[in-house]
Design an enzyme around this catalytic site. Structure first.
Site, PDB file in Angstrom:
ATOM      1  N   ASP A  22       0.822  -1.218   0.000  1.00 29.95           N
ATOM      2  CA  ASP A  22       0.000   0.000   0.000  1.00 29.95           C
ATOM      3  C   ASP A  22       0.854   1.264   0.000  1.00 29.95           C
ATOM      4  OD1 ASP A  22      -2.341   1.402  -0.028  1.00 29.95           O
ATOM      5  OD2 ASP A  22      -2.822   1.114   2.093  1.00 29.95           O
ATOM      6  N   TRP A  27       2.914   7.983  -2.526  1.00 31.17           N
ATOM      7  CA  TRP A  27       4.337   8.100  -2.887  1.00 31.17           C
ATOM      8  C   TRP A  27       4.481   8.987  -4.126  1.00 31.17           C
ATOM      9  CZ3 TRP A  27       7.406   6.748  -7.101  1.00 31.17           C
ATOM     10  CH2 TRP A  27       8.778   6.624  -6.854  1.00 31.17           C
ATOM     11  N   HIS A  39       2.487   3.215  -8.945  1.00 31.72           N
ATOM     12  CA  HIS A  39       2.283   1.791  -9.260  1.00 31.72           C
ATOM     13  C   HIS A  39       3.480   1.245 -10.047  1.00 31.72           C
ATOM     14  CE1 HIS A  39      -1.604   2.169  -7.602  1.00 31.72           C
ATOM     15  NE2 HIS A  39      -2.189   2.754  -8.623  1.00 31.72           N
ATOM     16  N   SER A  67      -7.611  -5.538  -5.142  1.00 33.49           N
ATOM     17  CA  SER A  67      -8.775  -6.068  -4.413  1.00 33.49           C
ATOM     18  C   SER A  67     -10.031  -5.914  -5.267  1.00 33.49           C
ATOM     19  CB  SER A  67      -8.951  -5.296  -3.099  1.00 33.49           C
ATOM     20  OG  SER A  67      -9.390  -3.974  -3.361  1.00 33.49           O
ATOM     21  N   LEU A 133      10.644 -20.980  -4.363  1.00 32.65           N
ATOM     22  CA  LEU A 133       9.712 -20.020  -3.749  1.00 32.65           C
ATOM     23  C   LEU A 133       8.416 -20.019  -4.547  1.00 32.65           C
ATOM     24  CD1 LEU A 133       9.026 -17.394  -2.010  1.00 32.65           C
ATOM     25  CD2 LEU A 133      10.204 -16.099  -3.805  1.00 32.65           C
TER      26      LEU A 133
HETATM   27  C1  IPE Z   1      -5.574  -2.738  -0.269  1.00 29.59           C
HETATM   28  O1  IPE Z   1      -5.147  -1.435  -0.483  1.00 29.59           O
HETATM   29  C2  IPE Z   1      -5.531  -3.504  -1.539  1.00 29.59           C
HETATM   30  C3  IPE Z   1      -4.200  -3.677  -2.119  1.00 29.59           C
HETATM   31  C4  IPE Z   1      -3.056  -3.385  -1.567  1.00 29.59           C
HETATM   32  C5  IPE Z   1      -4.182  -4.270  -3.414  1.00 29.59           C
HETATM   33  P1  IPE Z   1      -6.204  -0.237  -0.632  1.00 29.59           P
HETATM   34  O2  IPE Z   1      -5.405   1.000  -0.699  1.00 29.59           O
HETATM   35  O3  IPE Z   1      -7.127  -0.504  -1.741  1.00 29.59           O
HETATM   36  O4  IPE Z   1      -6.993  -0.348   0.747  1.00 29.59           O
HETATM   37  P2  IPE Z   1      -7.970   0.646   1.469  1.00 29.59           P
HETATM   38  O5  IPE Z   1      -9.126   0.851   0.567  1.00 29.59           O
HETATM   39  O6  IPE Z   1      -7.230   1.896   1.734  1.00 29.59           O
HETATM   40  O7  IPE Z   1      -8.351  -0.060   2.735  1.00 29.59           O
HETATM   41  C1  IPE Z   2      -1.494   0.205  -3.361  1.00 26.20           C
HETATM   42  O1  IPE Z   2      -1.300   1.575  -3.397  1.00 26.20           O
HETATM   43  C2  IPE Z   2      -1.703  -0.385  -4.724  1.00 26.20           C
HETATM   44  C3  IPE Z   2      -3.070  -0.834  -5.006  1.00 26.20           C
HETATM   45  C4  IPE Z   2      -4.068  -0.837  -4.185  1.00 26.20           C
HETATM   46  C5  IPE Z   2      -3.336  -1.315  -6.350  1.00 26.20           C
HETATM   47  P1  IPE Z   2      -2.511   2.584  -3.453  1.00 26.20           P
HETATM   48  O2  IPE Z   2      -2.846   2.813  -4.875  1.00 26.20           O
HETATM   49  O3  IPE Z   2      -3.607   2.130  -2.594  1.00 26.20           O
HETATM   50  O4  IPE Z   2      -1.844   3.905  -2.853  1.00 26.20           O
HETATM   51  P2  IPE Z   2      -2.474   4.913  -1.804  1.00 26.20           P
HETATM   52  O5  IPE Z   2      -2.947   4.087  -0.642  1.00 26.20           O
HETATM   53  O6  IPE Z   2      -3.590   5.607  -2.490  1.00 26.20           O
HETATM   54  O7  IPE Z   2      -1.350   5.816  -1.441  1.00 26.20           O
HETATM   55 MG    MG Z   3      -4.050   2.377  -0.623  1.00 22.05          MG
END
Ligand code: IPE
Ligand code: IPE
Ligand code: MG
Length: 250
Positions: A22, A27, A39, A67, A133
């Protein structure tokens, strides 16, 4: 710089680490860039973490990559993520082969765009005999949905006379969820300072040690992984028993 790697007790390694990757968006924003730039850079962390797990001898690494709730993001971001998945898998399959890494995926894989699904299945097929792995990508994953699907399968088995309700045990659930042949993770890492599970491995995390770090995913690398493992190794896992009991046992 001395590496934290030397501080890891190689006799007490977790065999399965799960990561909620996350913080990519934040970032990128901090750098004045678009979320998708985060990403893109997050894939380097995936590579580093996978490499570190292979070198240490960790057997399973599960990465939460997308997700079911993430389908609600802007179309542009979803498309970018799906294309990134295709290009990363196709570019990295050779490395997976060279490093004896097996790829698996869990989630509602049928909902992925067809190009993505095909690339994924091809990499899974190519790497299926690798042993060092196993990397499990959670894609279009929802743990609640996983439990619903398992419940449907068990319901069908009862309807078809293959089992009775009183035959249902924890093992029945284990055999009907996506992670059927995979041991539960001993360690869960979530980056970016969020302290929640976000619908990830709800059944499997029952006794997992949770580790939260402020580090944003694109800044996560080998040293950060070693730090998490060392923190895990300094914990006492009691599984409901008393401290005295587990100390005597080990
Ligand atoms: C959780 O991250 C899903 C992944 C890392 C793929 P999110 O950024 O989507 O989660 P929430 O919505 O903040 O809980
Ligand atoms: C995690 O980073 C990657 C995915 C959920 C696909 P985020 O995209 O959720 O990044 P933030 O949480 O918005 O910083
Ligand atoms: Mg996130």
């Amino acid at each position: 710089m001395t590496s934290l790697k030397d501080k890891i007790n190689m006799d007490k390694l977790p065999q399965h680490i799960a990561i909620i990757m996350d913080g990519n968006g934040r970032w990128a924003k901090q750098k004045g860039e678009l979320r998708v730039f985060g990403h893109k850079n997050g894939t380097k962390s995936v590579k580093e973490t996978t490499e570190a797990c292979g070198e240490l001898g960790i057997k399973y690494l599960t990465l939460y990559a997308f997700s079911t709730e993430n389908w609600n993001r802007p179309k542009f971001e979803i498309n970018f993520l799906m294309e990134l998945l295709v290009s990363t898998i196709s570019r990295e399959t050779k490395r997976l082969m060279d490093n004896d890494v097996r790829l698996l995926a869990i989630g509602d894989l049928d909902s992925l765009p067809s190009a993505c699904y095909r690339e994924l299945m091809s990499a899974i097929e190519q790497t299926k005999n690798n042993k060092t792995l196993t990397v499990i990508l959670a894609l279009s994953y929802s743990s609640r949905n996983e439990i619903v699907e398992a419940t449907k399968k068990i319901g069908e088995a009862i309807k078809n006379g293959k089992m009775k309700p009183e035959d249902i045990t924890e093992q029945t659930i284990i055999e009907n969820i996506y992670t059927k042949d995979i041991p539960d993770p001993e360690l869960l890492i979530r980056t970016s300072g969020e302290h929640r599970i976000s619908n990830f491995l709800l059944w499997q995390l029952a006794y997992t040690e949770l580790y939260f770090t402020e580090t944003l995913w694109p800044d996560f690398g080998k040293e950060q992984l070693y730090e998490a493992i060392i923190d895990y190794q300094n914990r006492e896992r009691r599984f409901g028993m008393t401290s005295e009991q587990v100390t005597v046992k080990s």
